[in-house]
Design a protein around this motif. Structure first.
Motif, PDB file in Angstrom:
ATOM      1  N   ASN A  94       0.830  -1.212   0.000  1.00  0.00           N
ATOM      2  CA  ASN A  94       0.000   0.000   0.000  1.00  0.00           C
ATOM      3  C   ASN A  94       0.862   1.258   0.000  1.00  0.00           C
ATOM      4  OD1 ASN A  94      -2.815  -1.277   0.504  1.00  0.00           O
ATOM      5  ND2 ASN A  94      -1.535  -2.193   2.078  1.00  0.00           N
ATOM      6  N   PRO A  95       1.584   1.520  -1.083  1.00  0.00           N
ATOM      7  CA  PRO A  95       2.467   2.693  -1.133  1.00  0.00           C
ATOM      8  C   PRO A  95       1.696   3.988  -0.933  1.00  0.00           C
ATOM      9  CG  PRO A  95       2.158   1.736  -3.319  1.00  0.00           C
ATOM     10  CD  PRO A  95       1.592   0.761  -2.343  1.00  0.00           C
ATOM     11  N   GLY A  96       2.295   4.870  -0.149  1.00  0.00           N
ATOM     12  CA  GLY A  96       1.691   6.177   0.083  1.00  0.00           C
ATOM     13  C   GLY A  96       0.627   6.226   1.146  1.00  0.00           C
ATOM     14  N   ALA A  97       0.332   5.088   1.789  1.00  0.00           N
ATOM     15  CA  ALA A  97      -0.711   5.063   2.825  1.00  0.00           C
ATOM     16  C   ALA A  97      -0.119   5.446   4.181  1.00  0.00           C
ATOM     17  CB  ALA A  97      -1.340   3.677   2.907  1.00  0.00           C
ATOM     18  N   ARG A  98      -0.972   5.944   5.057  1.00  0.00           N
ATOM     19  CA  ARG A  98      -0.608   6.156   6.464  1.00  0.00           C
ATOM     20  C   ARG A  98      -0.843   4.836   7.180  1.00  0.00           C
ATOM     21  NH1 ARG A  98      -3.684  10.093  10.908  1.00  0.00           N
ATOM     22  NH2 ARG A  98      -2.293   9.593  12.680  1.00  0.00           N
ATOM     23  N   LEU A  99       0.204   4.278   7.769  1.00  0.00           N
ATOM     24  CA  LEU A  99       0.119   2.958   8.383  1.00  0.00           C
ATOM     25  C   LEU A  99       0.299   3.062   9.892  1.00  0.00           C
ATOM     26  CD1 LEU A  99      -0.169  -0.083   8.059  1.00  0.00           C
ATOM     27  CD2 LEU A  99       2.260  -0.206   7.487  1.00  0.00           C
ATOM     28  N   VAL A 100      -0.680   2.510  10.607  1.00  0.00           N
ATOM     29  CA  VAL A 100      -0.662   2.458  12.072  1.00  0.00           C
ATOM     30  C   VAL A 100      -0.682   0.991  12.478  1.00  0.00           C
ATOM     31  CG1 VAL A 100      -1.869   3.111  14.191  1.00  0.00           C
ATOM     32  CG2 VAL A 100      -1.919   4.639  12.195  1.00  0.00           C
ATOM     33  N   ALA A 101       0.153   0.618  13.462  1.00  0.00           N
ATOM     34  CA  ALA A 101       0.210  -0.773  13.907  1.00  0.00           C
ATOM     35  C   ALA A 101       0.198  -0.827  15.426  1.00  0.00           C
ATOM     36  CB  ALA A 101       1.459  -1.463  13.367  1.00  0.00           C
ATOM     37  N   CYS A 102      -0.435  -1.893  15.963  1.00  0.00           N
ATOM     38  CA  CYS A 102      -0.478  -2.047  17.412  1.00  0.00           C
ATOM     39  C   CYS A 102      -0.400  -3.520  17.788  1.00  0.00           C
ATOM     40  CB  CYS A 102      -1.739  -1.406  18.001  1.00  0.00           C
ATOM     41  SG  CYS A 102      -3.287  -2.192  17.479  1.00  0.00           S
ATOM     42  N   ASP A 103       0.006  -3.771  19.015  1.00  0.00           N
ATOM     43  CA  ASP A 103       0.074  -5.125  19.555  1.00  0.00           C
ATOM     44  C   ASP A 103      -0.012  -5.015  21.062  1.00  0.00           C
ATOM     45  OD1 ASP A 103       1.164  -8.029  18.333  1.00  0.00           O
ATOM     46  OD2 ASP A 103       1.423  -7.797  20.485  1.00  0.00           O
ATOM     47  N   LEU A 104      -0.575  -6.051  21.710  1.00  0.00           N
ATOM     48  CA  LEU A 104      -0.686  -6.005  23.170  1.00  0.00           C
ATOM     49  C   LEU A 104       0.669  -6.214  23.837  1.00  0.00           C
ATOM     50  CD1 LEU A 104      -0.534  -9.188  24.245  1.00  0.00           C
ATOM     51  CD2 LEU A 104      -2.879  -9.214  23.431  1.00  0.00           C
ATOM     52  N   SER A 105       1.664  -6.685  23.092  1.00  0.00           N
ATOM     53  CA  SER A 105       3.007  -6.934  23.628  1.00  0.00           C
ATOM     54  C   SER A 105       3.947  -5.784  23.276  1.00  0.00           C
ATOM     55  CB  SER A 105       3.567  -8.247  23.064  1.00  0.00           C
ATOM     56  OG  SER A 105       4.964  -8.282  23.130  1.00  0.00           O
ATOM     57  N   PRO A 106       4.461  -5.040  24.257  1.00  0.00           N
ATOM     58  CA  PRO A 106       5.424  -3.965  23.957  1.00  0.00           C
ATOM     59  C   PRO A 106       6.665  -4.469  23.232  1.00  0.00           C
ATOM     60  CG  PRO A 106       4.557  -3.704  26.178  1.00  0.00           C
ATOM     61  CD  PRO A 106       4.075  -5.032  25.686  1.00  0.00           C
ATOM     62  N   GLU A 107       7.131  -5.675  23.572  1.00  0.00           N
ATOM     63  CA  GLU A 107       8.313  -6.210  22.895  1.00  0.00           C
ATOM     64  C   GLU A 107       8.017  -6.486  21.423  1.00  0.00           C
ATOM     65  OE1 GLU A 107      11.905  -7.139  21.833  1.00  0.00           O
ATOM     66  OE2 GLU A 107      11.393  -6.293  23.791  1.00  0.00           O
ATOM     67  N   SER A 108       6.801  -6.918  21.136  1.00  0.00           N
ATOM     68  CA  SER A 108       6.422  -7.123  19.739  1.00  0.00           C
ATOM     69  C   SER A 108       6.430  -5.800  18.980  1.00  0.00           C
ATOM     70  CB  SER A 108       5.040  -7.779  19.653  1.00  0.00           C
ATOM     71  OG  SER A 108       5.071  -9.100  20.122  1.00  0.00           O
ATOM     72  N   VAL A 109       5.953  -4.745  19.607  1.00  0.00           N
ATOM     73  CA  VAL A 109       5.959  -3.426  18.971  1.00  0.00           C
ATOM     74  C   VAL A 109       7.392  -2.995  18.674  1.00  0.00           C
ATOM     75  CG1 VAL A 109       5.408  -0.994  19.303  1.00  0.00           C
ATOM     76  CG2 VAL A 109       3.757  -2.752  19.980  1.00  0.00           C
ATOM     77  N   ARG A 110       8.296  -3.240  19.610  1.00  0.00           N
ATOM     78  CA  ARG A 110       9.706  -2.885  19.379  1.00  0.00           C
ATOM     79  C   ARG A 110      10.300  -3.714  18.237  1.00  0.00           C
ATOM     80  NH1 ARG A 110       9.404  -2.018  25.092  1.00  0.00           N
ATOM     81  NH2 ARG A 110       9.768  -4.213  25.572  1.00  0.00           N
ATOM     82  N   ALA A 111       9.918  -4.997  18.173  1.00  0.00           N
ATOM     83  CA  ALA A 111      10.400  -5.848  17.081  1.00  0.00           C
ATOM     84  C   ALA A 111       9.882  -5.351  15.732  1.00  0.00           C
ATOM     85  CB  ALA A 111       9.961  -7.289  17.320  1.00  0.00           C
ATOM     86  N   THR A 112       8.629  -4.920  15.691  1.00  0.00           N
ATOM     87  CA  THR A 112       8.066  -4.372  14.464  1.00  0.00           C
ATOM     88  C   THR A 112       8.815  -3.120  14.036  1.00  0.00           C
ATOM     89  OG1 THR A 112       5.854  -5.272  14.870  1.00  0.00           O
ATOM     90  CG2 THR A 112       5.993  -3.330  13.462  1.00  0.00           C
ATOM     91  N   GLU A 113       9.110  -2.262  14.974  1.00  0.00           N
ATOM     92  CA  GLU A 113       9.842  -1.037  14.647  1.00  0.00           C
ATOM     93  C   GLU A 113      11.211  -1.361  14.057  1.00  0.00           C
ATOM     94  OE1 GLU A 113      11.016   3.256  16.669  1.00  0.00           O
ATOM     95  OE2 GLU A 113      10.726   1.508  17.954  1.00  0.00           O
ATOM     96  N   ARG A 114      11.921  -2.336  14.634  1.00  0.00           N
ATOM     97  CA  ARG A 114      13.236  -2.709  14.108  1.00  0.00           C
ATOM     98  C   ARG A 114      13.126  -3.237  12.681  1.00  0.00           C
ATOM     99  NH1 ARG A 114      13.754  -4.651  19.512  1.00  0.00           N
ATOM    100  NH2 ARG A 114      13.230  -6.791  18.887  1.00  0.00           N
ATOM    101  N   ARG A 115      12.134  -4.074  12.431  1.00  0.00           N
ATOM    102  CA  ARG A 115      11.968  -4.656  11.094  1.00  0.00           C
ATOM    103  C   ARG A 115      11.654  -3.576  10.051  1.00  0.00           C
ATOM    104  NH1 ARG A 115      11.381  -9.799  10.000  1.00  0.00           N
ATOM    105  NH2 ARG A 115      10.654 -10.291  12.103  1.00  0.00           N
ATOM    106  N   LEU A 116      10.736  -2.691  10.391  1.00  0.00           N
ATOM    107  CA  LEU A 116      10.325  -1.676   9.427  1.00  0.00           C
ATOM    108  C   LEU A 116      11.454  -0.695   9.137  1.00  0.00           C
ATOM    109  CD1 LEU A 116       6.703  -1.057  10.675  1.00  0.00           C
ATOM    110  CD2 LEU A 116       7.400  -2.262   8.624  1.00  0.00           C
ATOM    111  N   ARG A 117      12.193  -0.317  10.162  1.00  0.00           N
ATOM    112  CA  ARG A 117      13.314   0.601   9.939  1.00  0.00           C
ATOM    113  C   ARG A 117      14.379  -0.054   9.061  1.00  0.00           C
ATOM    114  NH1 ARG A 117      13.236   5.317  12.364  1.00  0.00           N
ATOM    115  NH2 ARG A 117      11.859   5.654  14.156  1.00  0.00           N
ATOM    116  N   TYR A 118      14.630  -1.332   9.276  1.00  0.00           N
ATOM    117  CA  TYR A 118      15.629  -2.050   8.481  1.00  0.00           C
ATOM    118  C   TYR A 118      15.254  -2.017   7.002  1.00  0.00           C
ATOM    119  CZ  TYR A 118      18.602  -5.848   6.792  1.00  0.00           C
ATOM    120  OH  TYR A 118      19.519  -6.595   6.084  1.00  0.00           O
TER     121      TYR A 118
END
Length: 431
Positions: free
Chosen positions: A76-100
């Motif tokens: 979905n190029p150009g979309a505003r993407l919001v993500a959530c998870d009940l696990s804070p560690e999962s959120v941190r893992a998502t951030e690392r993957r997306l930044r990479y």
């Protein structure tokens, strides 16, 4: 989610976010995932309108380690993407993957699904993978998501299948009786392996869906034999839950692969059976399929606000005056473009895995590639494709028109191509 199941799952995914795959191993060019998580694809299935993802708001619930979130960003190029998870560690893992992978603008929150209204946002597309069936009350989850879904938005989610996953559910209960759900994850997984290795035969292990290669990783054991809150459903359960949540079913995401005709040799069946099938709704036909041959692990579906879309069949005039294009996830995919161009240039048959097609496989014969290949350049007037077919096959225009319209309609039913019925002159002017 609420209560002990929620806390068990939070602890589970705090230990090791799911799926447990290296950041650099994420799935670029994964057509199957792109198809399922594409706003444009889902909305075309819903309304037959070609809606670009630019500027859309998309929510990923239960982002886990970010595998699904990354595919949503790619699809979905150009979309505003919001993500959530009940696990804070999962959120941190998502951030690392997306930044990479170069997607640093995604908004991330440690948040329970039932609390998504706290974001204060409305979304064009909501995707949650392997989440809904873990909720204590899936209907409450659907209602929460409906409250943040725009009036013309679309929800994509899935449910474990009750029949296909029956053995896993039985083994979950067996291991619960043996106390393994109460142990720390590493010890519980060790005991599962020890249990399976001690069984009398390979035949018994196979009957319990055990493959030591697959389950060498604790993550896969946890996601199956030791998964808290896991439940199975059938098509009637899905319809009931959507009705209770005041949502409507658009269709199954891989709807072509739930066709009862696939169960019969050469898709041929007795006349009386075809007559009875014709009396059934699409969902009832899907249910018949799962009763006879439950081979789908997931019931993957698109849903909407009830009555918010109306899809009418295209007329011949729509096709003849309009322009057709490849699904955008194909034109943006380098591997597809390379393979499609090669088949076009060398006049070869083209084949690929495509989730919208029956058995997930799409094959285009070489004669059709002679005129379909021009779609790589962008939207093409159907009238132009008819002329190309007439020249390539040395047939008159009437025969070429019948061939092109018939074949395009088949590809469009698989969401492989999309039709803009407006005359080319209007689309060029941006009307």
């Amino acid at each position: 989610m609420a209560g002990s199941t929620t806390e068990s799952l939070r602890q589970l995914y705090e230990e090791l976010p799911y799926p447990n795959v290296p950041v650099e191993a994420s799935g670029r060019n994964a057509i199957d995932g792109l198809y399922r998580m594409s706003l444009t694809t889902a909305q075309y299935a819903r309304t037959r309108a070609i809606l670009p993802s630019e500027g859309a708001s998309i929510l990923n619930v239960g982002c886990g380690s970010g595998w699904e979130t990354l595919i949503l960003a790619e699809a979905n190029p150009g979309a505003r993407l919001v993500a959530c998870d009940l696990s804070p560690e999962s959120v941190r893992a998502t951030e690392r993957r997306l930044r990479y992978h170069g997607f640093g603008e995604v908004e991330l929150y440690a948040l329970n699904l039932l609390e998504v209204e706290r974001l204060g946002l409305q979304f064009d597309f909501i995707s949650l993978n392997d989440v809904l069936y873990l909720l204590d009350d899936p209907v409450a989850g659907l209602k929460a998501l409906k409250r943040v879904l725009k009036p013309d938005g679309i929800l994509r989610a899935n449910l474990h299948h009750a029949y296909q996953r029956e053995v896993i559910f039985r083994m979950q209960e067996a291991f619960r009786l043996l106390g393994l759900f109460d142990l720390p994850t590493p010890e519980a997984c060790r005991r599962v392996r020890e249990f399976m290795a001690s069984l009398a035969s390979d035949e018994l292990r196979a009957a319990l869906h055990w493959d030591p290669k697959i389950y060498s990783d604790d993550t896969n054991i946890r996601a199956n034999y030791l998964l808290p809150g896991d439940k199975g459903f059938l098509i009637p359960d899905l319809l009931r839950m959507l009705q209770e949540a005041e949502l409507g079913l658009v269709c199954l995401v891989d709807y072509a692969d739930w066709d009862p005709a696939l169960l019969f040799k050469d898709r041929a069946m007795p006349a009386w059976l075809q007559a009875e099938l014709d009396k059934l709704s699409p969902a009832e036909q899907n249910h018949l399929y799962e009763l006879i041959y439950p081979d789908h692990r997931l019931i993957d579906f698109w849903a909407e606000h009830p009555g918010s879309s109306l899809v009418l069949p295209w007329s011949d005039a729509d096709w003849l005056e309009g322009r057709v294009q490849l699904n955008p996830i194909l034109t943006d995919n380098a591997e597809f473009r390379r393979n499609f161009a090669q088949a076009y240039e060398k006049k070869l048959e083209f084949a690929m895995n495509w989730p919208g097609a029956s058995r997930g496989r799409l094959t285009i014969p070489a004669p059709q590639m002679a005129w379909l290949g021009s779609l790589l350049q962008g939207p093409v007037a159907v009238a132009s494709l008819i002329e190309q077919a007439a020249q390539a096959h040395r047939i008159d225009r009437e025969a070429a028109q019948e061939q092109v319209l018939t074949y395009l309609a088949g590809l469009e039913s698989f969401l492989f191509v999309m039709l803009d019925p407006r005359p080319a002159s209007l689309t060029e002017e941006g009307v």
